[in-house]
Design an enzyme around this catalytic site. Structure first.
Site, PDB file in Angstrom:
ATOM      1  N   SER A  54      -5.540 -17.844  10.850  1.00 41.62           N
ATOM      2  CA  SER A  54      -4.778 -17.313  11.980  1.00 41.62           C
ATOM      3  C   SER A  54      -3.865 -18.394  12.551  1.00 41.62           C
ATOM      4  O   SER A  54      -3.014 -18.925  11.842  1.00 41.62           O
ATOM      5  CB  SER A  54      -5.723 -16.743  13.036  1.00 41.62           C
ATOM      6  OG  SER A  54      -5.015 -16.003  14.002  1.00 41.62           O
ATOM      7  N   HIS A 171      -4.014  -9.251  15.231  1.00 42.20           N
ATOM      8  CA  HIS A 171      -3.703  -8.886  13.847  1.00 42.20           C
ATOM      9  C   HIS A 171      -3.760  -7.372  13.612  1.00 42.20           C
ATOM     10  O   HIS A 171      -4.177  -6.899  12.566  1.00 42.20           O
ATOM     11  CB  HIS A 171      -4.627  -9.630  12.873  1.00 42.20           C
ATOM     12  CG  HIS A 171      -4.538 -11.120  13.025  1.00 42.20           C
ATOM     13  ND1 HIS A 171      -3.422 -11.832  12.648  1.00 42.20           N
ATOM     14  CD2 HIS A 171      -5.406 -12.022  13.559  1.00 42.20           C
ATOM     15  CE1 HIS A 171      -3.617 -13.118  12.926  1.00 42.20           C
ATOM     16  NE2 HIS A 171      -4.797 -13.253  13.482  1.00 42.20           N
TER      17      HIS A 171
END
Length: 284
Positions: A54, A171
């Site tokens: 991430s 996400h």
């Protein structure tokens, strides 16, 4: 870091308050800053590849010489603030799930969305946001959908579910309001071709050039993190070829635990670089 962010990140990390550090807008710069502070320990020329989970992908790109530290940190700041704002717009979250081999995560998400529609929620979101290791996923979306999955865990062959201590459905398409702010700042950020291979969370493949990096860093905000697939890409090699040494740099050993589940042979060459110990060495 303090000049870029406009606040004392070190003090926040060491002294808190914890509630402020846990906020997305502060947590992401902190997670980015810790690995970068240790990267001087690594010898770039002997490194095979890098990857970051991430927001950690920005640290991997700095390490690989693709981005300047200050510019990358500013991009992380913009990203974090925009994601914080998107999180506050809709009550949402993330659910860590471990399932049996017969678990059908996508079908479970579909039924959770249908449940939300019956509650009157328009365009509900419930989807896989992170692929961690075989039989482990993170599902993100509206809180009502995640609650439904927890209450019906046995029906979907989930053996364990746990809400993650985050403020939003990262996400997923609920983060779409954060796309434009990051895209704008990256247009003004100098990005070079990495000096070593860096793998993208979006497609688990190597970055090719600067425009490719710019495009996928933006897309990553609303795309699932393909970490399990990335681990397979990084460690794919001909039979009999030795695995490289792997170093997890940053807070915790979670990625090492994931690597063990994905590739036991690669994990045997794994080490964790302890943040607190290195900071002591740096200061002396």
């Amino acid at each position: 870091a303090e000049k870029v962010l406009g606040y004392d990140l070190l003090s926040l990390c060491l002294e808190g308050p914890r509630a402020e550090l846990d906020r997305t807008q502060h947590c992401q710069p902190a997670v980015f800053r810790l690995p970068v502070s240790l990267l001087h320990l690594q010898v770039l020329e002997s490194c095979v590849a890098a990857a970051g989970y991430s927001v950690g992908e920005f640290a991997a790109l700095v390490f690989a010489g693709a981005m300047d530290f200050a510019e990358a940190l500013y991009a992380v700041k913009v990203r974090a603030e925009a994601m914080q704002k998107a999180s506050e717009a809709v009550p949402s979250g993330m659910l860590s799930v471990i399932g049996r081999p017969e678990a059908n995560y996508k079908f479970a998400c579909l039924e959770a969305r249908r449940h939300c529609e019956l509650l009157g929620i328009e365009n509900p979101v419930c989807e896989i946001s992170n692929y961690l290791f075989p039989d482990s996923r993170v599902i993100a979306g509206h809180l009502q959908a995640l609650k439904f999955l927890q209450e019906n865990a046995r029906k979907y062959y989930f053996t364990r579910t746990k809400m993650l201590p985050v403020s939003g459905a990262f996400h997923t398409r609920l983060m779409e309001p954060a796309v434009e702010p990051l895209a704008e700042v990256l247009k003004c950020t100098e990005i070079q071709k990495p000096m070593i291979c860096v793998y993208s969370n979006v497609d688990s493949k190597k970055y090719v050039h600067s425009k490719h990096i710019q495009k996928l860093l933006v897309k990553q905000i609303v795309s699932p993190v393909l970490w399990e697939q990335t681990m397979h890409s990084v460690y794919e090699r001909k039979q009999g070829t030795e695995f490289p040494y792997t170093y997890e740099v940053g807070p915790g050993k979670q990625l090492g635990a994931v690597l063990k589940k994905c590739n036991l042979k690669a994990w045997r060459q794994y080490s964790h670089v302890d943040v607190s110990e290195d900071e002591e060495v740096t200061e002396t």
